[in-house]
Each structure stands twice: as structure tokens, then as C-alpha cells.
Design an enzyme around this catalytic site. Structure first.
Site, short mmCIF file in Angstrom:
data_model
loop_
_atom_site.label_atom_id
_atom_site.label_comp_id
_atom_site.label_asym_id
_atom_site.label_seq_id
_atom_site.Cartn_x
_atom_site.Cartn_y
_atom_site.Cartn_z
CB CYS A 244 9.68 8.36 -15.31
SG CYS A 244 10.14 9.46 -13.98
CB CYS B 278 7.35 10.68 -11.40
SG CYS B 278 6.85 11.10 -13.06
CG HIS C 160 -2.05 -1.03 1.05
ND1 HIS C 160 -2.88 -1.42 2.07
CD2 HIS C 160 -2.45 -1.75 -0.04
CE1 HIS C 160 -3.74 -2.34 1.64
NE2 HIS C 160 -3.49 -2.57 0.37
N1 APR Z 1 -1.65 -7.00 17.72
C1 APR Z 1 -2.12 -7.69 16.66
N2 APR Z 1 -3.27 -7.36 16.04
C2 APR Z 1 -3.97 -6.31 16.50
C3 APR Z 1 -3.55 -5.56 17.62
C4 APR Z 1 -2.32 -5.94 18.25
N3 APR Z 1 -1.82 -5.29 19.29
N4 APR Z 1 -4.46 -4.58 17.83
C5 APR Z 1 -5.41 -4.72 16.91
N5 APR Z 1 -5.14 -5.76 16.10
C6 APR Z 1 -5.91 -6.26 14.93
C7 APR Z 1 -7.39 -5.96 14.96
O1 APR Z 1 -8.09 -6.95 15.70
C8 APR Z 1 -7.74 -5.99 13.47
O2 APR Z 1 -8.12 -7.29 13.06
O3 APR Z 1 -5.43 -5.59 13.78
C9 APR Z 1 -6.44 -5.62 12.78
C10 APR Z 1 -6.46 -4.27 12.09
O4 APR Z 1 -7.41 -4.29 11.07
P1 APR Z 1 -7.62 -3.05 10.07
O5 APR Z 1 -7.78 -1.79 10.84
O6 APR Z 1 -8.70 -3.43 9.12
O7 APR Z 1 -6.21 -2.94 9.34
P2 APR Z 1 -5.66 -3.74 8.07
O8 APR Z 1 -6.07 -5.15 8.09
O9 APR Z 1 -4.20 -3.42 7.99
O10 APR Z 1 -6.41 -2.99 6.90
C11 APR Z 1 -5.98 -3.14 5.61
O11 APR Z 1 -7.32 -1.24 4.92
O12 APR Z 1 -7.95 0.94 5.40
C12 APR Z 1 -7.19 0.15 4.58
O13 APR Z 1 -5.27 0.64 3.34
C13 APR Z 1 -5.73 0.49 4.66
O14 APR Z 1 -3.80 -0.94 4.77
C14 APR Z 1 -5.09 -0.74 5.28
C15 APR Z 1 -6.04 -1.84 4.85
#
Ligand code: APR
Length: 262
Positions: A129, A126, A118
Site C-alpha cells: 500500500c 510497505c 534511489h
Molecule cells: N565533488 C564532486 N564530485 C565528486 C567529489 C566531490 N568532492 N568526489 C568525488 N566525486 C565524483 C567522482 O569523481 C565520481 O564521478 O563523484 C562521482 C561518484 O560516482 P559513483 O560512486 O559512481 O556514485 P553515483 O554516480 O552517485 O552512483 C550512482 O550507483 O552504486 C549505485 O545506487 C548507487 O546511487 C548510486 C549509483
């Protein structure tokens, strides 16, 4: 944990990481309480079209968003889990990290093989390029200070575009090196993911809800190839159905425990 440690010691491990990994650094997860998407509508603030529209009509909100976004990143630091992953690579157990996080923490913690699917919040690129610049924290800090002093739309827009800069080759305005909603994943990073995953024996999914596609398709791809999937998450996630082993705990406590057995 003993069994998992011995499988990790065999090597060929790939980590697939999400926002939960950085939660213990003080960065709220996107969808969790206090997360960025609670305050700002992701359809608007997470897409190029939305941000362009907002810059025309609600530039102060864009300024607040940019300031909130970078202030959180600048104040936080990599945590035990980031350093643990870097150490696993150092010891030859970890082939690479596929991360959905844009906070740069894997590199700050010393990891080398990282596919930032991401993008990276400090990189500006850019579109023509692929020339890229990585800003220093001090530069971002100075940008936020200048931004705070502005009120007029032209000035806010000018400051944001000025900070991003121009491509020295194509003379086009550089774009944020972050993958916004609706944009495709960067090809080079995707190629790295397949390079890491082919021949991987274990995929360690840490701190991700598994809701975001195409990102979540990487652990699914590995599972279909017969790779063992281990999940670390204090809560249920959308990857649970492909899990061979789940640790319902935070990332830091998982890695602290793991290192007792390595
Ligand atoms: N350790 C491990 N996991 C954790 C902890 C912790 N201390 N605290 C929270 N979590 C878990 C939550 O339970 C949840 O399942 O991390 C997860 C975070 O989920 P999201 O907020 O959905 O994040 P992510 O999975 O990275 O989302 C993917 O969505 O918004 C877009 O581009 C953004 O990269 C992001 C993508």
C-alpha cells in the site's frame, strides 16, 4: 563562472546529484577508494536476493554491512554544497533536485523539492500500500547498538525485521525504502523528475559518475530536449559527452565560487 551564475540566476535550474556531493561530508563514493562496494560485493549486498541469501548463511556479514552502512551515515552531516542547493531553491533559482543519494542530506539541509530516485536510508515502506515510516537517527543508533550485541542468526534476523516493523494497514513486513539493484525506480519520484525537467533550462550534474541507469537517463533526456548541461566533478564522467560546460572541481569549492557571483 560569471556566465554560469547569470544563467542560474534566470531560474529553471534542476540539479542531478550523486555520491560525489556527499563525499565532502565524509561518505566515500560507492565506486571510489574506501567506498562500500570495495568492501562488499554489490551483486550480493546491493540486491534483495543477495541479502536474503546472505541472511540465511552469513548473517554476521549482513550485520557488519548494515552496521558499516548506517554508521557512516549517522556520523556524517550535510556539507556546504547541500546547503548551497537548498539556498538556490530558497532564492527561486532551482526547480528541484534529482538525487541518487539515499543519505537524506538534501532534506536535512532544508531543500523541499527533492526526487529521491534511489530512496532514502531512513525510510521503510510497505510494498503493498506504499505506507512509509521515516526513522529518526536515535532509533537507528539504538538499533545498531542492539545488533552489535547479537550472535545467533535468529536473533540478528529478528532484530533487523523488528527494526523495520510492520505495515499497520496490510500487516506485511516493511521493506527498506532504498532501491536495490534490479528494482525499479519509485513511480512518484520519477514523476517528480519529469515535472522538474520539463521546462528546465539548465541541468547541473554534481558528483555523479553517470554509470547507473535508469538514473543517468534523466540528464540525457534533458540534453535531448535542448536543456543546457553543466557538470561539476573533479574527474571525467560518463556524462561528459553531453556536457555544455564542465567544472573539474569538488562540489563545495564549485558552490563557494558560484555564490561569489550570485
Ligand atoms: N565533488 C564532486 N564530485 C565528486 C567529489 C566531490 N568532492 N568526489 C568525488 N566525486 C565524483 C567522482 O569523481 C565520481 O564521478 O563523484 C562521482 C561518484 O560516482 P559513483 O560512486 O559512481 O556514485 P553515483 O554516480 O552517485 O552512483 C550512482 O550507483 O552504486 C549505485 O545506487 C548507487 O546511487 C548510486 C549509483
Amino acid at each position: 563562472m560569471k556566465d554560469v551564475a547569470s544563467r542560474i540566476k534566470k531560474g529553471n535550474v534542476v540539479a542531478f546529484c550523486g555520491a560525489g556531493l556527499s563525499a565532502e561530508s565524509g561518505i566515500p563514493t560507492f565506486r571510489g577508494r574506501g567506498g562500500l562496494w570495495e568492501k562488499y560485493d554489490p551483486q550480493l549486498y546491493g540486491s534483495a536476493e543477495g541479502l536474503s541469501t546472505l541472511l540465511l548463511s552469513e548473517h554476521k556479514n549482513v550485520r557488519d554491512f548494515v552496521t558499516d552502512f548506517y554508521s557512516i551515515l549517522l556520523e556524517a552531516k550535510p556539507n556546504y554544497a547541500h546547503y548551497a542547493l537548498s539556498q538556490l531553491e530558497e532564492r527561486g533559482y532551482l526547480r528541484g533536485i534529482i538525487t541518487q543519494n539515499i543519505d537524506d542530506f538534501h532534506f536535512q539541509a532544508g531543500s523541499r523539492n527533492v526526487a529521491e530516485i534511489h530512496g532514502n536510508a531512513y525510510v521503510f515502506r510497505c510494498e503493498m500500500c506504499d505506507f512509509a515510516v521515516k526513522k529518526e537517527k536515535d532509533q537507528v543508533n539504538a538499533f545498531l547498538k542492539s545488533l552489535a550485541a547479537l550472535n545467533e542468526r535468529e536473533d540478528v534476523v529478528g532484530e533487523i525485521f523488528g527494526f523495520m516493523g510492520y505495515c499497520p494497514h496490510c500487516h506485511r513486513r516493511l521493506e527498506p525504502g532504498i532501491v536495490l539493484f534490479g528494482q525499479s525506480l519509485p513511480l512518484k519520484e520519477v514523476e517528480k523528475c519529469y515535472e522538474y525537467l520539463d521546462n528546465a533550462e539548465v541541468v547541473l550534474c554534481v558528483g555523479t559518475s553517470g554509470t547507473m541507469y535508469p538514473a543517468a537517463s534523466f540528464p540525457l533526456y534533458a540534453h535531448q530536449k535542448g536543456t543546457e548541461v553543466i557538470i561539476v566533478n573533479p574527474e571525467d564522467s560518463f556524462l561528459d559527452s553531453i556536457s555544455d560546460c564542465t567544472f573539474y572541481q569538488g562540489a563545495c569549492s564549485f558552490f563557494k565560487n558560484l555564490f561569489l557571483h550570485l
